[in-house]
Design an enzyme around this catalytic site. Structure first.
Site, PDB file in Angstrom:
ATOM      1  N   HIS A  36      -8.547   2.083  -5.589  1.00  0.00           N
ATOM      2  CA  HIS A  36      -7.757   1.201  -4.740  1.00  0.00           C
ATOM      3  C   HIS A  36      -6.288   1.525  -4.934  1.00  0.00           C
ATOM      4  O   HIS A  36      -5.853   1.808  -6.057  1.00  0.00           O
ATOM      5  CB  HIS A  36      -8.001  -0.270  -5.093  1.00  0.00           C
ATOM      6  CG  HIS A  36      -9.420  -0.671  -4.915  1.00  0.00           C
ATOM      7  ND1 HIS A  36      -9.976  -0.894  -3.679  1.00  0.00           N
ATOM      8  CD2 HIS A  36     -10.413  -0.840  -5.817  1.00  0.00           C
ATOM      9  CE1 HIS A  36     -11.254  -1.201  -3.825  1.00  0.00           C
ATOM     10  NE2 HIS A  36     -11.549  -1.168  -5.111  1.00  0.00           N
ATOM     11  N   TYR A  62       0.797  -1.232   0.000  1.00  0.00           N
ATOM     12  CA  TYR A  62       0.000   0.000   0.000  1.00  0.00           C
ATOM     13  C   TYR A  62       0.830   1.283   0.000  1.00  0.00           C
ATOM     14  O   TYR A  62       0.281   2.372   0.006  1.00  0.00           O
ATOM     15  CB  TYR A  62      -0.944  -0.001   1.204  1.00  0.00           C
ATOM     16  CG  TYR A  62      -1.946  -1.134   1.168  1.00  0.00           C
ATOM     17  CD1 TYR A  62      -2.849  -1.257   0.113  1.00  0.00           C
ATOM     18  CD2 TYR A  62      -1.993  -2.091   2.183  1.00  0.00           C
ATOM     19  CE1 TYR A  62      -3.768  -2.302   0.070  1.00  0.00           C
ATOM     20  CE2 TYR A  62      -2.909  -3.137   2.148  1.00  0.00           C
ATOM     21  CZ  TYR A  62      -3.787  -3.235   1.093  1.00  0.00           C
ATOM     22  OH  TYR A  62      -4.696  -4.257   1.041  1.00  0.00           O
TER      23      TYR A  62
END
Ligand code: DQA
Length: 146
Positions: free
Chosen positions: A101, A24
């Site tokens: 995302h 991430y």
């Protein structure tokens, strides 16, 4: 007129920076929000960031956005793959919503390939780290129209 954009972050995204950084990225949520605010200033859009871990709080934020927002950038986190209620909320509010995302959900476990939210969004942007949000902001700000 300045466009007003809700940037809605779902569960576990408050942990960005330390949460699986190889997946991430190393930016914290506050740093991502700062970058988006700066980009918004360039594009003539004002962003209002909000993070919630619970489904109900995310639904309430989507409902409330009807009163003030021109569009929504939404990272539903894990609820992407589970939540009919969030999908119904997105469908109900009648605002353009872009699903984003950080990671490429199609390159991961098979359960992440299905999104309950995507069919009721304008479109989805997945896999570009914080830049997934930046692209969505450009689209909602209407600077990529031509
Ligand atoms: C995520 C992808 C989801 O599958 C996951 O559950 C998240 C983060 C992303 O931004 O890559 O929490 O939404």
């Amino acid at each position: 007129m300045m466009k007003q954009i809700l940037v809605l972050h779902g569960p576990n995204l408050n942990l960005l920076g330390t949460r699986e950084p190889e997946m991430y990225g190393r930016l914290t949520l506050a740093e991502i929000n700062e970058k988006l605010a700066a980009l918004g200033e360039q594009l003539g859009a004002e962003i209002r960031p909000l993070q919630a871990n619970s489904e109900g709080a995310l639904i309430d934020a989507l409902h409330a956005a009807r009163a003030w927002a021109d569009g929504v950038i939404f990272n539903p986190g894990g609820y992407t793959h589970t939540s009919v209620a969030l999908r119904d909320a997105v469908a109900a509010i009648g605002l353009p919503v872009i699903e984003v995302h950080l990671s490429n959900v199609h390159a991961r476990e098979s359960f992440r390939r299905h999104s309950y939210i995507a069919p009721v969004c304008v479109g989805s942007i997945t896999g570009f780290g914080w830049r997934s949000y930046a692209v969505a902001l450009r689209l909602l700000a209407g600077t990529d129209d031509e």
